[in-house]
Design a protein around this motif. Structure first.
Motif, PDB file in Angstrom:
ATOM      1  N   VAL A  45       3.890 -11.292  10.848  1.00  0.00           N
ATOM      2  CA  VAL A  45       5.457 -11.705   9.900  1.00  0.00           C
ATOM      3  C   VAL A  45       5.288 -10.535   9.086  1.00  0.00           C
ATOM      4  CG1 VAL A  45       5.758 -13.556   8.262  1.00  0.00           C
ATOM      5  CG2 VAL A  45       4.603 -13.709  10.473  1.00  0.00           C
ATOM      6  N   MET A  46       4.701  -9.933   8.498  1.00  0.00           N
ATOM      7  CA  MET A  46       4.957  -8.867   6.709  1.00  0.00           C
ATOM      8  C   MET A  46       5.312  -7.822   8.135  1.00  0.00           C
ATOM      9  SD  MET A  46       1.708 -10.251   4.579  1.00  0.00           S
ATOM     10  CE  MET A  46       2.034  -8.599   3.706  1.00  0.00           C
ATOM     11  N   ALA A  47       4.840  -7.308   9.202  1.00  0.00           N
ATOM     12  CA  ALA A  47       5.542  -5.641   9.438  1.00  0.00           C
ATOM     13  C   ALA A  47       6.957  -5.890   9.860  1.00  0.00           C
ATOM     14  CB  ALA A  47       4.968  -5.903  10.098  1.00  0.00           C
ATOM     15  N   VAL A  48       7.577  -7.634  10.442  1.00  0.00           N
ATOM     16  CA  VAL A  48       8.965  -7.641  10.447  1.00  0.00           C
ATOM     17  C   VAL A  48      10.122  -7.941   8.658  1.00  0.00           C
ATOM     18  CG1 VAL A  48       8.752  -7.569  12.567  1.00  0.00           C
ATOM     19  CG2 VAL A  48       8.612  -9.628  11.652  1.00  0.00           C
ATOM     20  N   GLY A  49       9.193  -8.035   8.161  1.00  0.00           N
ATOM     21  CA  GLY A  49       9.711  -8.439   6.792  1.00  0.00           C
ATOM     22  C   GLY A  49      10.284  -9.677   6.240  1.00  0.00           C
ATOM     23  N   TRP A 106       8.154 -13.836   2.618  1.00  0.00           N
ATOM     24  CA  TRP A 106       8.436 -14.981   1.876  1.00  0.00           C
ATOM     25  C   TRP A 106       8.261 -15.872   2.131  1.00  0.00           C
ATOM     26  CZ3 TRP A 106      11.028 -18.594   4.796  1.00  0.00           C
ATOM     27  CH2 TRP A 106      11.586 -17.830   5.496  1.00  0.00           C
ATOM     28  N   LEU A 107       8.285 -15.996   3.390  1.00  0.00           N
ATOM     29  CA  LEU A 107       7.358 -17.013   4.592  1.00  0.00           C
ATOM     30  C   LEU A 107       6.013 -16.868   4.415  1.00  0.00           C
ATOM     31  CD1 LEU A 107       7.446 -19.069   7.204  1.00  0.00           C
ATOM     32  CD2 LEU A 107       7.195 -17.548   8.510  1.00  0.00           C
ATOM     33  N   VAL A 108       4.980 -15.724   4.297  1.00  0.00           N
ATOM     34  CA  VAL A 108       3.933 -16.185   4.320  1.00  0.00           C
ATOM     35  C   VAL A 108       3.369 -16.316   2.477  1.00  0.00           C
ATOM     36  CG1 VAL A 108       1.576 -14.010   4.161  1.00  0.00           C
ATOM     37  CG2 VAL A 108       3.307 -13.344   5.957  1.00  0.00           C
ATOM     38  N   ALA A 109       4.251 -15.625   1.849  1.00  0.00           N
ATOM     39  CA  ALA A 109       3.817 -16.557   0.408  1.00  0.00           C
ATOM     40  C   ALA A 109       4.168 -18.037   0.327  1.00  0.00           C
ATOM     41  CB  ALA A 109       5.072 -15.794  -0.340  1.00  0.00           C
ATOM     42  N   THR A 110       5.179 -18.603   0.744  1.00  0.00           N
ATOM     43  CA  THR A 110       5.363 -20.178   0.897  1.00  0.00           C
ATOM     44  C   THR A 110       4.529 -20.625   1.310  1.00  0.00           C
ATOM     45  OG1 THR A 110       7.934 -19.256   0.399  1.00  0.00           O
ATOM     46  CG2 THR A 110       7.523 -21.381   1.682  1.00  0.00           C
ATOM     47  N   ALA A 111       3.896 -20.598   2.891  1.00  0.00           N
ATOM     48  CA  ALA A 111       3.185 -20.723   3.729  1.00  0.00           C
ATOM     49  C   ALA A 111       1.867 -20.997   2.691  1.00  0.00           C
ATOM     50  CB  ALA A 111       3.282 -20.472   4.738  1.00  0.00           C
ATOM     51  N   THR A 160      -5.452  -7.511   3.601  1.00  0.00           N
ATOM     52  CA  THR A 160      -3.899  -7.934   4.346  1.00  0.00           C
ATOM     53  C   THR A 160      -3.221  -6.856   4.157  1.00  0.00           C
ATOM     54  OG1 THR A 160      -4.425 -10.324   5.397  1.00  0.00           O
ATOM     55  CG2 THR A 160      -2.617  -9.295   5.758  1.00  0.00           C
ATOM     56  N   GLU A 161      -2.504  -6.757   2.806  1.00  0.00           N
ATOM     57  CA  GLU A 161      -1.598  -5.652   2.451  1.00  0.00           C
ATOM     58  C   GLU A 161      -2.736  -4.577   3.166  1.00  0.00           C
ATOM     59  OE1 GLU A 161       0.692  -5.458   1.268  1.00  0.00           O
ATOM     60  OE2 GLU A 161       1.801  -8.116   0.629  1.00  0.00           O
ATOM     61  N   ILE A 162      -3.678  -4.072   2.623  1.00  0.00           N
ATOM     62  CA  ILE A 162      -3.802  -2.824   2.607  1.00  0.00           C
ATOM     63  C   ILE A 162      -4.529  -2.048   3.561  1.00  0.00           C
ATOM     64  CG2 ILE A 162      -6.402  -1.555   2.523  1.00  0.00           C
ATOM     65  CD1 ILE A 162      -7.346  -2.741  -0.315  1.00  0.00           C
ATOM     66  N   GLY A 163      -4.296  -3.380   5.183  1.00  0.00           N
ATOM     67  CA  GLY A 163      -4.842  -2.981   6.066  1.00  0.00           C
ATOM     68  C   GLY A 163      -3.127  -2.370   6.402  1.00  0.00           C
ATOM     69  N   ILE A 164      -1.931  -3.389   6.461  1.00  0.00           N
ATOM     70  CA  ILE A 164      -0.922  -2.747   6.614  1.00  0.00           C
ATOM     71  C   ILE A 164      -0.012  -1.486   6.213  1.00  0.00           C
ATOM     72  CG2 ILE A 164       1.243  -3.166   5.868  1.00  0.00           C
ATOM     73  CD1 ILE A 164       0.736  -6.351   5.852  1.00  0.00           C
ATOM     74  N   LEU A 165      -0.931  -0.964   4.922  1.00  0.00           N
ATOM     75  CA  LEU A 165      -0.339   0.377   4.568  1.00  0.00           C
ATOM     76  C   LEU A 165      -1.142   1.555   5.005  1.00  0.00           C
ATOM     77  CD1 LEU A 165      -0.583  -0.653   0.436  1.00  0.00           C
ATOM     78  CD2 LEU A 165       1.549  -0.290   2.045  1.00  0.00           C
ATOM     79  N   VAL A 166      -2.151   0.928   5.346  1.00  0.00           N
ATOM     80  CA  VAL A 166      -3.161   2.250   6.353  1.00  0.00           C
ATOM     81  C   VAL A 166      -2.754   1.864   7.556  1.00  0.00           C
ATOM     82  CG1 VAL A 166      -5.133   2.599   7.190  1.00  0.00           C
ATOM     83  CG2 VAL A 166      -5.905   1.601   4.740  1.00  0.00           C
ATOM     84  N   ALA A 167      -2.129   1.148   8.239  1.00  0.00           N
ATOM     85  CA  ALA A 167      -1.779   1.192   9.503  1.00  0.00           C
ATOM     86  C   ALA A 167      -0.405   1.889   9.767  1.00  0.00           C
ATOM     87  CB  ALA A 167      -1.222  -0.253   9.859  1.00  0.00           C
TER      88      ALA A 167
END
Length: 394
Positions: free
Chosen positions: A105-109, A112-117, A150-157
């Motif tokens: 979900v974060m990869a497509v921007g 807000w949905l991740v934080a809210t859920a 998760t954030e670190i994984g996204i940055l590394v990817a």
């Protein structure tokens, strides 16, 4: 925040990843969560229960099409994980699926949905389960840690993808620069050779015409000089053109072959070849005719080199109103189908075919056959009326 129509969850073309991973990670998650949780539950002397195992497996499998419907799948995974914990399931490897879904979900921007859920699920769990303060803080720390990972994984990817893209771009740029430098060198050599000798020939031809009647001997001498200059020019042009060919291979002296010799080419291909003519055969511009023949020739050569034993090829020549379509397929000769992964780097043969097509304003693609047979397909589209075609033909 990305814009989307109400109720739509399909990632937009700009948001979609360039490649769609298969269901392998979803299956792996569906196995890892119940197994890992069962091990941790054993240390706690707790029981996961049948319903708990079903929810853990389901939340993992729900990731299968996360790249197509990222928000919907993430909410399903969060709901399944929340239900598991509300039913009193023991703590274990239960946040793996939500982390993977959140990354998609974060990869497509849609952060807000991740934080809210996440915040909503945590609040529901605290209120419904009646967790103590220490339990609520422990759960909050676990969720925060999962979010950080998760954030670190996204940055590394992202860094890995950017690095691969940059290396590919630099490689293509170096290849284009080498090709441009070679073209400029050959153009400069031809300019010097032709400019020098043609100016001499023009001057001596004028002298010969001027003296033709008054002094035939001098006119003859001028013609002899023209013959010598032209012969020298041909030798120097030949030497320059030889640099375009592999070592030991001279530039051709016979007229360049075209599709009128296609039958001869396929007969001499040393493999079973079938020719299909799609459309009405007609006269082609010389440059297109020559390029089509060379593309078929190189494609058949690659089949002999790389396909399995006993490979068979199909050459399709498609006559379209505005273009000539050349397609060469092979059945792989019994070779195993290609495994998922990056397409191998194009060799010199494919690069040469692609440059031939591009020089005429067309395009060429080469890759595994779409039917998964293990074969290979080369497809070129050569425009018949482009400016490049007319200039190359002239």
């Amino acid at each position: 925040m990305s814009r989307s129509s109400p109720g739509a969850d399909v990632a937009s073309p700009d948001e979609r990843p360039k490649s769609r991973p298969g269901p392998g990670l979803a299956v792996l998650t569906a196995l890892a969560q119940p197994v890992g949780t069962a091990i941790v539950a054993g240390w706690q002397h707790a029981s996961v229960g049948f319903v708990g195992y079903v929810l853990l497996v389901f939340s993992g499998l729900a990731l299968a099409d996360r790249h197509r419907f990222p928000r919907r799948n993430f909410l399903i995974v969060v709901a399944a994980t929340l239900t598991y914990h509300l039913l009193g399931g023991p703590v274990g490897v239960t946040l793996l699926a939500p982390m993977i879904g959140a990354a998609a979900v974060m990869a497509v921007g849609h952060r807000w949905l991740v934080a809210t859920a996440t915040a909503g699920s945590y609040a529901v769990w605290v209120l419904v389960s009646g967790a103590t303060l220490s339990q609520a803080l422990a759960a909050l720390a676990l969720i925060a840690g999962a979010g950080l990972v998760t954030e670190i994984g996204i940055l590394v990817a992202a860094e890995v993808r950017n690095g691969i893209a940059e290396q590919r771009r630099l490689s293509e740029e170096r290849q284009r620069r080498r090709a441009s430098e070679q073209r400029l060198l050959i153009a400069a050599e031809l300019h010097d050779v032709l400019g020098h000798h043609l100016s001499l020939i023009n001057m001596r031809a004028g002298v010969g015409l001027h003296l033709m009647d008054r002094d035939p001997e001098q006119a003859r001498a001028a013609l002899d000089a023209i013959a010598q200059s032209s012969a020298e020019a041909l030798r120097e042009v030949q030497a320059v053109l030889n640099t375009l060919y592999p070592a030991g291979e001279a530039a051709p002296r016979a007229p360049a072959p075209g599709l009128d010799r296609l039958a001869e080419l396929t007969e001499d291909a040393a493999l079973r070849t079938r020719t299909v003519i799609d459309g009405t055969s007609r006269q082609l511009p010389a440059a297109v005719d020559r390029a089509a023949y060379r593309i078929v020739q190189e494609a058949l050569t690659n089949i002999r080199r790389h396909a399995g034993p006993g490979a068979a090829a199909t050459v399709t020549i498609g006559y379209r109103p505005e273009a000539l379509v050349v397609e060469v397929d092979d059945d792989g000769g019994g070779a195993p189908p290609p495994q998922p992964g990056p397409v191998p780097r194009a060799g010199n043969g494919i690069t040469g075919m692609r440059e031939r097509a591009a020089a005429l304003g067309g395009e060429l693609t080469a890759g595994p056959a779409p039917d998964g047979s293990g074969g290979w397909r080369v497809r070129a589209t050569l425009p018949l009326g482009s400016d490049e075609t007319r200039e190359a033909t002239a």
